[in-house]
Each structure stands twice: as C-alpha cells, then as structure tokens.
Design a protein around this motif. Structure first.
Motif, PDB file in Angstrom:
ATOM      1  N   ALA A   1      59.413  49.010  37.532  1.00 55.38           N
ATOM      2  CA  ALA A   1      58.167  48.602  36.881  1.00 55.38           C
ATOM      3  C   ALA A   1      58.223  47.134  36.480  1.00 55.38           C
ATOM      4  O   ALA A   1      57.210  46.427  36.525  1.00 55.38           O
ATOM      5  N   LYS A   2      59.414  46.664  36.104  1.00 58.43           N
ATOM      6  CA  LYS A   2      59.567  45.283  35.646  1.00 58.43           C
ATOM      7  C   LYS A   2      59.753  44.306  36.794  1.00 58.43           C
ATOM      8  O   LYS A   2      59.250  43.171  36.749  1.00 58.43           O
ATOM      9  N   THR A   3      60.480  44.709  37.856  1.00 58.64           N
ATOM     10  CA  THR A   3      60.843  43.771  38.934  1.00 58.64           C
ATOM     11  C   THR A   3      60.181  44.064  40.275  1.00 58.64           C
ATOM     12  O   THR A   3      60.289  43.265  41.194  1.00 58.64           O
ATOM     13  N   GLN A   4      59.489  45.213  40.370  1.00 60.57           N
ATOM     14  CA  GLN A   4      58.904  45.678  41.633  1.00 60.57           C
ATOM     15  C   GLN A   4      59.976  45.957  42.695  1.00 60.57           C
ATOM     16  O   GLN A   4      59.683  46.042  43.901  1.00 60.57           O
ATOM     17  N   LEU A   5      61.221  46.080  42.281  1.00 61.25           N
ATOM     18  CA  LEU A   5      62.337  46.410  43.176  1.00 61.25           C
ATOM     19  C   LEU A   5      63.170  47.510  42.537  1.00 61.25           C
ATOM     20  O   LEU A   5      63.234  47.618  41.312  1.00 61.25           O
ATOM     21  N   THR A   6      63.800  48.324  43.380  1.00 64.14           N
ATOM     22  CA  THR A   6      64.763  49.276  42.832  1.00 64.14           C
ATOM     23  C   THR A   6      66.038  48.495  42.504  1.00 64.14           C
ATOM     24  O   THR A   6      66.247  47.382  43.019  1.00 64.14           O
ATOM     25  N   PRO A   7      66.920  49.049  41.671  1.00 60.25           N
ATOM     26  CA  PRO A   7      68.185  48.358  41.378  1.00 60.25           C
ATOM     27  C   PRO A   7      68.980  48.034  42.633  1.00 60.25           C
ATOM     28  O   PRO A   7      69.566  46.948  42.740  1.00 60.25           O
ATOM     29  N   SER A   8      69.004  48.945  43.608  1.00 58.61           N
ATOM     30  CA  SER A   8      69.740  48.696  44.863  1.00 58.61           C
ATOM     31  C   SER A   8      69.119  47.546  45.639  1.00 58.61           C
ATOM     32  O   SER A   8      69.832  46.682  46.176  1.00 58.61           O
ATOM     33  N   GLN A   9      67.799  47.525  45.720  1.00 50.81           N
ATOM     34  CA  GLN A   9      67.120  46.442  46.432  1.00 50.81           C
ATOM     35  C   GLN A   9      67.371  45.102  45.751  1.00 50.81           C
ATOM     36  O   GLN A   9      67.577  44.084  46.416  1.00 50.81           O
ATOM     37  N   PHE A  10      67.351  45.116  44.415  1.00 48.36           N
ATOM     38  CA  PHE A  10      67.606  43.881  43.675  1.00 48.36           C
ATOM     39  C   PHE A  10      69.026  43.380  43.926  1.00 48.36           C
ATOM     40  O   PHE A  10      69.239  42.182  44.145  1.00 48.36           O
ATOM     41  N   ARG A  11      70.006  44.305  43.942  1.00 49.23           N
ATOM     42  CA  ARG A  11      71.390  43.922  44.199  1.00 49.23           C
ATOM     43  C   ARG A  11      71.543  43.337  45.596  1.00 49.23           C
ATOM     44  O   ARG A  11      72.186  42.298  45.780  1.00 49.23           O
ATOM     45  N   ASN A  12      70.973  43.989  46.599  1.00 47.37           N
ATOM     46  CA  ASN A  12      71.063  43.500  47.969  1.00 47.37           C
ATOM     47  C   ASN A  12      70.404  42.145  48.138  1.00 47.37           C
ATOM     48  O   ASN A  12      70.898  41.282  48.880  1.00 47.37           O
ATOM     49  N   LYS A  13      69.280  41.963  47.475  1.00 51.58           N
ATOM     50  CA  LYS A  13      68.582  40.689  47.549  1.00 51.58           C
ATOM     51  C   LYS A  13      69.410  39.585  46.904  1.00 51.58           C
ATOM     52  O   LYS A  13      69.422  38.439  47.388  1.00 51.58           O
ATOM     53  N   SER A  14      70.093  39.913  45.811  1.00 50.91           N
ATOM     54  CA  SER A  14      70.933  38.920  45.116  1.00 50.91           C
ATOM     55  C   SER A  14      72.101  38.494  45.974  1.00 50.91           C
ATOM     56  O   SER A  14      72.537  37.342  45.935  1.00 50.91           O
ATOM     57  N   LYS A  15      72.656  39.414  46.770  1.00 51.63           N
ATOM     58  CA  LYS A  15      73.799  39.097  47.649  1.00 51.63           C
ATOM     59  C   LYS A  15      73.437  38.093  48.730  1.00 51.63           C
ATOM     60  O   LYS A  15      74.273  37.334  49.207  1.00 51.63           O
ATOM     61  N   LYS A  16      72.157  38.077  49.136  1.00 50.89           N
ATOM     62  CA  LYS A  16      71.726  37.204  50.230  1.00 50.89           C
ATOM     63  C   LYS A  16      71.436  35.786  49.767  1.00 50.89           C
ATOM     64  O   LYS A  16      71.188  34.904  50.581  1.00 50.89           O
ATOM     65  N   ARG A  17      71.429  35.566  48.481  1.00 51.64           N
ATOM     66  CA  ARG A  17      71.096  34.239  47.969  1.00 51.64           C
ATOM     67  C   ARG A  17      72.277  33.289  48.122  1.00 51.64           C
ATOM     68  O   ARG A  17      73.423  33.679  48.058  1.00 51.64           O
TER      69      ARG A  17
ATOM     70  N   ALA B   1      70.743  44.304  32.910  1.00 54.13           N
ATOM     71  CA  ALA B   1      71.039  44.954  34.181  1.00 54.13           C
ATOM     72  C   ALA B   1      70.889  43.977  35.347  1.00 54.13           C
ATOM     73  O   ALA B   1      71.702  43.979  36.287  1.00 54.13           O
ATOM     74  N   LYS B   2      69.877  43.141  35.306  1.00 57.96           N
ATOM     75  CA  LYS B   2      69.686  42.146  36.372  1.00 57.96           C
ATOM     76  C   LYS B   2      70.874  41.195  36.439  1.00 57.96           C
ATOM     77  O   LYS B   2      71.341  40.839  37.539  1.00 57.96           O
ATOM     78  N   ALA B   3      71.365  40.801  35.279  1.00 59.63           N
ATOM     79  CA  ALA B   3      72.530  39.894  35.253  1.00 59.63           C
ATOM     80  C   ALA B   3      73.758  40.575  35.836  1.00 59.63           C
ATOM     81  O   ALA B   3      74.529  39.960  36.597  1.00 59.63           O
ATOM     82  N   MET B   4      73.964  41.857  35.538  1.00 61.40           N
ATOM     83  CA  MET B   4      75.121  42.581  36.050  1.00 61.40           C
ATOM     84  C   MET B   4      74.988  42.845  37.550  1.00 61.40           C
ATOM     85  O   MET B   4      75.965  42.729  38.299  1.00 61.40           O
ATOM     86  N   LEU B   5      73.801  43.194  38.002  1.00 62.17           N
ATOM     87  CA  LEU B   5      73.593  43.497  39.419  1.00 62.17           C
ATOM     88  C   LEU B   5      73.745  42.266  40.312  1.00 62.17           C
ATOM     89  O   LEU B   5      74.100  42.372  41.497  1.00 62.17           O
ATOM     90  N   SER B   6      73.483  41.099  39.764  1.00 58.31           N
ATOM     91  CA  SER B   6      73.604  39.865  40.554  1.00 58.31           C
ATOM     92  C   SER B   6      74.956  39.181  40.360  1.00 58.31           C
ATOM     93  O   SER B   6      75.227  38.149  40.988  1.00 58.31           O
TER      94      SER B   6
END
Length: 337
Positions: free
Chosen positions: A321-337, A286-291
């Motif tokens: 539980a695994k990333t301390q981020l929701t899927p949406s937060q993880f996606r948004n954070k990935s976009k800013k990189r 999921a992390k790979a797909m979201l980023s």
C-alpha cells in the motif's frame, strides 16, 4: 422533454436537496451543534434566494414575493461569517451584539410588502445594496480564513475556503447578470444545484465534520505541533515502533497524556490514524533493511517481525500500500541499482 423542462427539473432538484441538507444540519446532533446551525442558515439563505430565481422564471411573482426571496441574501452573509468565526477562530460565545448582524434580514423580510421591486432605479439600488451587504460579509469571511489559516487543521481551512468561494461565485453570477455579462438568468440556480450536491457528497463522506469528535479538546494548534515533535523524536531516536505490542494507550501513558489527545495530535499533524502512523515508520525501517546487502539473506518474514509487524500478511499489505511493490519486488529492484 424540452430544454425548459430539463432546466426546471435540474434547478428544482438543487433547491429540494438544499432544503433536505438544511433539515439534516438543523437536526444533526454530532459535532458542534451551533456550527451545524450556522451552516444550515447559510444554505437556507441561498436556497431562499435561488428558489426565488427558479419561481421568477416560470411564474409571475409579485414584488413582495421577489423581496422575500431577495431577503435570503441578507441571511447568508452574517451566518457565513459566524460560521467561520466559530469553525476557525473557535469563538464559542456569540452575544446579542453579534446577532444584531441579522437585523437587516429581519427588517427586509418583515417589510417585503412595502419595499419597491418594480424594475425602477430605486429597486435596482436596493438590489445592489443587498448584494453589497453579502460582498462585505464574504470579505469578512475571507479575512477570518486568512487570519486563522495557519492555526487550524488544514481540513477545516480548506472546507471553509471552498464554502466561501462557492458563495462568492453565486454572488458574482448575479452581479454579472445584473451588469449584462450573463444573460442566462437560470444559470445561477443550475450552478447552485451543482454546489449543493457537491456539498452533500462531502457531508456524506464526513469531510466537513470529521474533526467533530475533537471540538471539545483543549489542545491548541501550537501545543499540538510541540507534542508532535516529541512523538516523532520518540519514534526516531528510540525506535519504539519495533515493539509489535505498542498501542495508542501505551504511548499515551509514556508521554503522560490522554490517549484521545495523542490521537488528535497525530490526526491533525499527520492526517493519519495511530496504526497508519506507526506502520509508516515500520515500512521505512523495512525498506532500509531490504535494500541493505547485509540483510540480503534475511528472510522477509524475519524482517517483518524485526520491524514490529505481528505477522507477514499485514506486513505485505502495508508495504504494498505504501510502495506499490511487494517486499520481494522491492528487494529485487534494490539489487539492480
């Protein structure tokens, strides 16, 4: 309540808790009963010795009573070693030759009335010999730990290491007191109280006995690691975790092994249960797909299903539980990189 009364209460609490713990272990039917008995004798030996220390501070004990308390040390060492051989080296059978190691305790306890303990040089020599006896078995115990540390589950090795260190520290305190380094004699009993309550907490958390359900398993450490390599290969190459209907039984059937053995393998090598192990792979997917920009317009619920989750709620909970981020937060954070 004065200082002496507080020290007496704290010391007695440790002795009482130790006796309770011994009773618990002697009657515990779960796990390996022989291991529980050996551990109970380790604690009982220390309790006899510490109980003597507490009574000796506040009562005028006779020499035979002091000797009876001292005999506990001769019980602790052999059973600490036995416990390590059973827990780590998995020695299931103990012969009469093995149990001959407790003869010094039996002889000392039976002869406590005749052994001198009046503070003369002979008494000190006997005292030192008793603690030298414990030092030898502490050394043997650490030898078992060193030899077997890479062959057993880390949880067992850590537990036995901590137990051996606790016994070694008590030995060090009494030797330090004899040498004049520590003048606070009752401190040994206070330290023992601390250790006993710590051990009791671990028992209540089942840290020491969590592997009890696998005690009868024939899966050794090397076979477990080899099997784990096959499981990882199956998950990485074929991505079977994407199927939300997979179960412990279905994977075990595919590998042609009992489900119990598969569960043990994952627990020993990954320190996870089957569900957490599977979800770990799903979250990484999921992390790979979201980023990945290619999935930027993909709905999160669709990604959850694509990664093998049965519903979006369990996906969100596992992901955070695994990333301390929701899927949406993880996606948004990935976009800013």
């Amino acid at each position: 309540m004065n200082k002496e009364a507080v020290l007496l209460v704290l010391s007695c609490l440790g002795v009482v808790q130790a006796l309770f713990l011994c009773g618990y272990l002697f009657t515990l039917k779960k796990g390996d009963r022989k291991a529980n008995m050996f551990l109970a004798f380790v604690i009982l030996g220390l309790t006899i010795r510490i109980g003597k220390s507490v009574l000796n501070v506040y009562l005028d004990l006779t020499p035979w009573q002091k000797n009876l308390g001292l005999s506990g040390i001769l019980l602790t060492g052999p059973f600490l070693w036995f416990y390590g051989k059973l827990l780590l080296a998995e020695q299931k059978r103990f012969s009469n030759k093995d149990y001959a190691h407790i003869i010094p305790f039996v002889l000392f306890a039976l002869g406590c009335y005749f052994i001198p303990n009046t503070g003369n040089p002979i008494s000190y020599a006997i005292y030192i010999m008793v603690f030298l006896h414990l030092a030898i078995y502490i050394g043997l115990s650490f030898g078992v730990l060193y030899k077997c540390r890479t062959k057993v589950h880390p949880q067992r090795a850590t537990w036995y290491r901590n137990l051996s260190i606790g016994v070694a520290l008590i030995w060090q305190f009494y030797m330090g007191n004899l040498a004049g380094f520590f003048s606070f004699y009752i401190g040994g009993a206070l330290f023992f109280s601390l250790l006993i309550y710590l051990f009791s907490f671990l028992f209540l958390q089942k840290h020491a006995f969590r592997l009890g359900k696998y005690n009868t398993s024939t899966l050794d450490r090397s076979s477990s690691q080899e099997l784990m390599d096959g499981i990882r290969s199956l998950f990485i190459k074929e991505e079977i975790f994407l199927d939300n209907s997979i179960s412990l039984e279905s994977i075990a059937e595919r590998l042609n092994i009992p489900p119990r053995k598969l569960s043990q393998c994952i627990n020993e090598n990954e320190q996870k249960n089957f569900s957490d192990f599977v979800n770990g792979y799903r979250i990484e997917k999921a992390k790979a797909m979201l980023s990945d920009p290619k999935y930027a317009q993909e709905k999160i619920i669709a990604i959850a299903y694509d990664c093998g989750f049965g519903n979006v709620t369990s996906f969100n909970l596992a992901f955070k539980a695994k990333t301390q981020l929701t899927p949406s937060q993880f996606r948004n954070k990935s976009k800013k990189r």
